[in-house]
Design a protein around this motif. Sequence first.
Motif, short mmCIF file in Angstrom:
data_model
loop_
_atom_site.label_atom_id
_atom_site.label_comp_id
_atom_site.label_asym_id
_atom_site.label_seq_id
_atom_site.Cartn_x
_atom_site.Cartn_y
_atom_site.Cartn_z
N LYS A 45 0.83 -1.21 0.00
CA LYS A 45 0.00 0.00 0.00
C LYS A 45 0.87 1.26 0.00
O LYS A 45 0.54 2.24 -0.66
CB LYS A 45 -0.93 0.00 1.21
CG LYS A 45 -2.00 -1.09 1.16
CD LYS A 45 -2.82 -1.10 2.44
CE LYS A 45 -3.88 -2.21 2.40
NZ LYS A 45 -4.65 -2.28 3.67
N VAL A 46 1.96 1.20 0.74
CA VAL A 46 2.86 2.36 0.79
C VAL A 46 3.49 2.58 -0.58
O VAL A 46 3.59 3.72 -1.06
CB VAL A 46 3.95 2.15 1.86
CG1 VAL A 46 5.00 3.25 1.77
CG2 VAL A 46 3.33 2.14 3.26
N ALA A 47 3.94 1.52 -1.22
CA ALA A 47 4.57 1.64 -2.54
C ALA A 47 3.60 2.23 -3.56
O ALA A 47 3.96 3.11 -4.34
CB ALA A 47 5.08 0.28 -3.02
N ILE A 48 2.36 1.74 -3.55
CA ILE A 48 1.35 2.27 -4.47
C ILE A 48 1.11 3.75 -4.21
O ILE A 48 1.06 4.56 -5.14
CB ILE A 48 0.04 1.47 -4.34
CG1 ILE A 48 0.24 0.03 -4.85
CG2 ILE A 48 -1.09 2.16 -5.09
CD1 ILE A 48 -0.93 -0.89 -4.56
N ARG A 49 0.97 4.14 -2.95
CA ARG A 49 0.73 5.53 -2.60
C ARG A 49 1.92 6.41 -3.01
O ARG A 49 1.74 7.55 -3.44
CB ARG A 49 0.47 5.67 -1.10
CG ARG A 49 0.20 7.09 -0.61
CD ARG A 49 -1.12 7.63 -1.13
NE ARG A 49 -2.24 6.86 -0.66
CZ ARG A 49 -2.90 7.10 0.47
NH1 ARG A 49 -2.56 8.12 1.23
NH2 ARG A 49 -3.92 6.34 0.81
N ALA A 50 3.13 5.88 -2.86
CA ALA A 50 4.33 6.65 -3.20
C ALA A 50 4.58 6.69 -4.70
O ALA A 50 5.40 7.50 -5.17
CB ALA A 50 5.54 6.07 -2.49
N GLY A 51 3.93 5.82 -5.45
CA GLY A 51 4.15 5.77 -6.89
C GLY A 51 5.47 5.12 -7.27
O GLY A 51 6.08 5.48 -8.29
N VAL A 52 5.91 4.16 -6.46
CA VAL A 52 7.14 3.44 -6.76
C VAL A 52 6.85 1.94 -6.75
O VAL A 52 5.84 1.49 -6.23
CB VAL A 52 8.25 3.76 -5.74
CG1 VAL A 52 8.54 5.25 -5.69
CG2 VAL A 52 7.87 3.26 -4.34
N SER A 53 7.75 1.17 -7.31
CA SER A 53 7.59 -0.28 -7.29
C SER A 53 7.93 -0.80 -5.90
O SER A 53 8.66 -0.16 -5.13
CB SER A 53 8.50 -0.94 -8.32
OG SER A 53 9.86 -0.78 -7.95
N ILE A 54 7.40 -1.98 -5.57
CA ILE A 54 7.71 -2.56 -4.27
C ILE A 54 9.20 -2.87 -4.18
O ILE A 54 9.81 -2.78 -3.11
CB ILE A 54 6.87 -3.84 -4.02
CG1 ILE A 54 6.99 -4.30 -2.57
CG2 ILE A 54 7.26 -4.94 -4.99
CD1 ILE A 54 6.41 -3.33 -1.56
N GLY A 55 9.82 -3.19 -5.32
CA GLY A 55 11.26 -3.43 -5.33
C GLY A 55 12.05 -2.19 -4.96
O GLY A 55 13.05 -2.26 -4.24
N SER A 56 11.58 -1.02 -5.47
CA SER A 56 12.25 0.23 -5.12
C SER A 56 12.13 0.52 -3.63
O SER A 56 13.07 0.99 -2.99
CB SER A 56 11.65 1.38 -5.94
OG SER A 56 11.93 1.22 -7.31
N LEU A 57 10.96 0.25 -3.08
CA LEU A 57 10.78 0.46 -1.65
C LEU A 57 11.73 -0.43 -0.86
O LEU A 57 12.39 0.03 0.09
CB LEU A 57 9.33 0.17 -1.26
CG LEU A 57 8.93 0.47 0.19
CD1 LEU A 57 7.44 0.83 0.27
CD2 LEU A 57 9.19 -0.71 1.12
#
Length: 209
Positions: A45-57
């Motif tokens: 959910k955080v990755a989607i909200r931030a507009g980044v991939s889960i891998g980037s997170l």
Amino acid sequence: MPPQLSQKPRKQPKQARSIATVEAILEAAAQVFCEQGYTGGTTDKVAIRAGVSIGSLYQYFPNKEALLLALAERHMEEGFLLIREKLAAALITQPPLKQLLRHFVEALIALHQVNPDLHRVLFNEAPLPPSFTAEKEAAERKFAGELVALFQQYPEVKAEDMSVSCYLLVQAVEGLVHGYILYPPKDIEADKLVHEIVRMLYRYLVQEN
């Protein structure tokens, strides 16, 4: 037992783009945790909200516990900075003791009002690790030590042990303000709260009967 939290991000951002990515992730984490609580918030959910991939997170934060810890450390650092700035501004005019105490109480209220939902998640809901508790206590003791030099400038202060008195002052005001902002009573206005806390602190510091 609460989960063991990762103490540090996987890597520190160095370039402007990576710094902006980390800031976006932390801001998104704050929003998600405030809206859905710590339990309901997930790294996806955080990755989607931030507009980044889960891998980037995951390049920076291995799990949501690491996100939580980063938010708590940033919140604490910004909080002490705000309090010190407000007290420094107040001291330019060398105010009377009661006025100085009022500035201190108002600074803590302002800190808690910045993002009360995030404050609630960080310090009431989420499993922060013992290392952060120790870090927070050390920061509070350091700040209390700075208050010692401050209050020693006021001859009316008659504390038996100034170091202990300043530590108790920090803990007392933090506890009272924390409870008031997060769980505000219906019949006590903020000005009344400030007035009563200042009166209590003043009587304690000057040993007034």
